[in-house]
Design a protein around this motif. Sequence first.
Motif, short mmCIF file in Angstrom:
data_model
loop_
_atom_site.label_atom_id
_atom_site.label_comp_id
_atom_site.label_asym_id
_atom_site.label_seq_id
_atom_site.Cartn_x
_atom_site.Cartn_y
_atom_site.Cartn_z
N VAL A 1 0.82 -1.20 0.00
CA VAL A 1 0.00 0.00 0.00
C VAL A 1 0.86 1.26 0.00
CG1 VAL A 1 -0.21 0.11 2.52
CG2 VAL A 1 -2.01 1.10 1.09
N ILE A 2 0.37 2.26 -0.70
CA ILE A 2 0.95 3.61 -0.69
C ILE A 2 -0.22 4.59 -0.57
CG2 ILE A 2 2.19 5.40 -1.99
CD1 ILE A 2 4.04 3.17 -1.16
N LEU A 3 -0.11 5.51 0.39
CA LEU A 3 -1.09 6.58 0.54
C LEU A 3 -0.37 7.91 0.34
CD1 LEU A 3 -3.89 7.70 1.33
CD2 LEU A 3 -3.14 7.59 3.72
N GLU A 4 -0.78 8.64 -0.69
CA GLU A 4 -0.26 9.99 -0.94
C GLU A 4 -1.29 10.96 -0.36
OE1 GLU A 4 0.72 10.58 -5.05
OE2 GLU A 4 2.06 8.82 -5.07
N TRP A 5 -0.86 11.73 0.64
CA TRP A 5 -1.79 12.54 1.43
C TRP A 5 -1.36 14.00 1.40
CZ3 TRP A 5 -2.75 11.14 7.28
CH2 TRP A 5 -3.71 11.99 7.81
N ASN A 6 -2.21 14.84 0.85
CA ASN A 6 -2.03 16.30 0.89
C ASN A 6 -2.92 16.83 2.01
OD1 ASN A 6 -0.39 17.20 -1.56
ND2 ASN A 6 -1.83 15.73 -2.43
N SER A 7 -2.27 17.35 3.06
CA SER A 7 -3.03 17.86 4.19
C SER A 7 -2.75 19.36 4.35
CB SER A 7 -2.62 17.13 5.47
OG SER A 7 -1.37 17.58 5.94
N THR A 8 -3.44 19.96 5.29
CA THR A 8 -3.20 21.38 5.55
C THR A 8 -1.82 21.61 6.13
OG1 THR A 8 -4.34 21.05 7.67
CG2 THR A 8 -5.63 22.02 5.89
N ASP B 1 4.01 0.36 6.87
CA ASP B 1 4.50 0.56 8.24
C ASP B 1 4.14 1.95 8.78
OD1 ASP B 1 5.58 -2.00 8.33
OD2 ASP B 1 7.57 -1.32 7.67
N GLU B 2 4.20 2.97 7.92
CA GLU B 2 3.87 4.32 8.37
C GLU B 2 2.38 4.46 8.69
OE1 GLU B 2 7.57 4.60 5.90
OE2 GLU B 2 5.60 3.78 5.45
N ILE B 3 1.54 3.80 7.91
CA ILE B 3 0.09 3.85 8.17
C ILE B 3 -0.23 3.14 9.48
CG2 ILE B 3 -2.19 3.12 7.35
CD1 ILE B 3 -1.05 3.47 4.45
N ILE B 4 0.39 1.99 9.71
CA ILE B 4 0.19 1.27 10.97
C ILE B 4 0.66 2.13 12.15
CG2 ILE B 4 0.88 -0.74 12.33
CD1 ILE B 4 -1.18 -1.39 10.13
N SER B 5 1.81 2.77 12.01
CA SER B 5 2.35 3.63 13.07
C SER B 5 1.41 4.80 13.35
CB SER B 5 3.73 4.13 12.67
OG SER B 5 4.24 4.98 13.65
N LEU B 6 0.89 5.42 12.31
CA LEU B 6 -0.06 6.53 12.47
C LEU B 6 -1.30 6.06 13.21
CD1 LEU B 6 -0.99 9.44 11.85
CD2 LEU B 6 -1.83 8.59 9.66
N GLY C 1 -3.80 4.97 -2.40
CA GLY C 1 -4.71 6.00 -1.94
C GLY C 1 -4.19 7.37 -2.27
N TYR C 2 -5.10 8.25 -2.63
CA TYR C 2 -4.78 9.65 -2.93
C TYR C 2 -5.76 10.47 -2.09
CZ TYR C 2 -2.72 7.05 -6.73
OH TYR C 2 -2.02 6.12 -7.45
N GLN C 3 -5.24 11.17 -1.08
CA GLN C 3 -6.10 11.78 -0.08
C GLN C 3 -5.76 13.24 0.13
OE1 GLN C 3 -7.43 9.64 3.61
NE2 GLN C 3 -5.75 10.79 4.49
#
Length: 120
Positions: free
Chosen positions: A30-37, A46-51, A113-115
Amino acid sequence: MSAKKIVQDFYKSDALIDAKVMAEYLHPEVILEWNSTKGFLKLGYDEIISLTENMSKAYIRSKARINPIIVEKNMVSLRFSHYVKTFENPREEMLLAHFFVIWEIKDDKLFRGYQMSQIS
């Protein structure tokens, strides 16, 4: 299972605050590319599980209110508002942020994912 059902079940579950549940939904690649404020994040498994583990330390309840959801083959797009309850104030539901995400489903798991999000 349909792509829509997988994504709906994911957001109805406790996956956002329970790493064991989260792991059930994630594709190993899995890869999640996340644009946040606060900037851009590119998260792997691993990063998603850690989050998720970090979220579970602050929140006892998590709820995603989805509206709308659109499906095309193995791609699911949705807008949702993420509500949480904290350990300090478990009776009050608090709006955490608004999200828009597109998920690609592969092998019945969340694959790409693109979020985008904005804090409430």
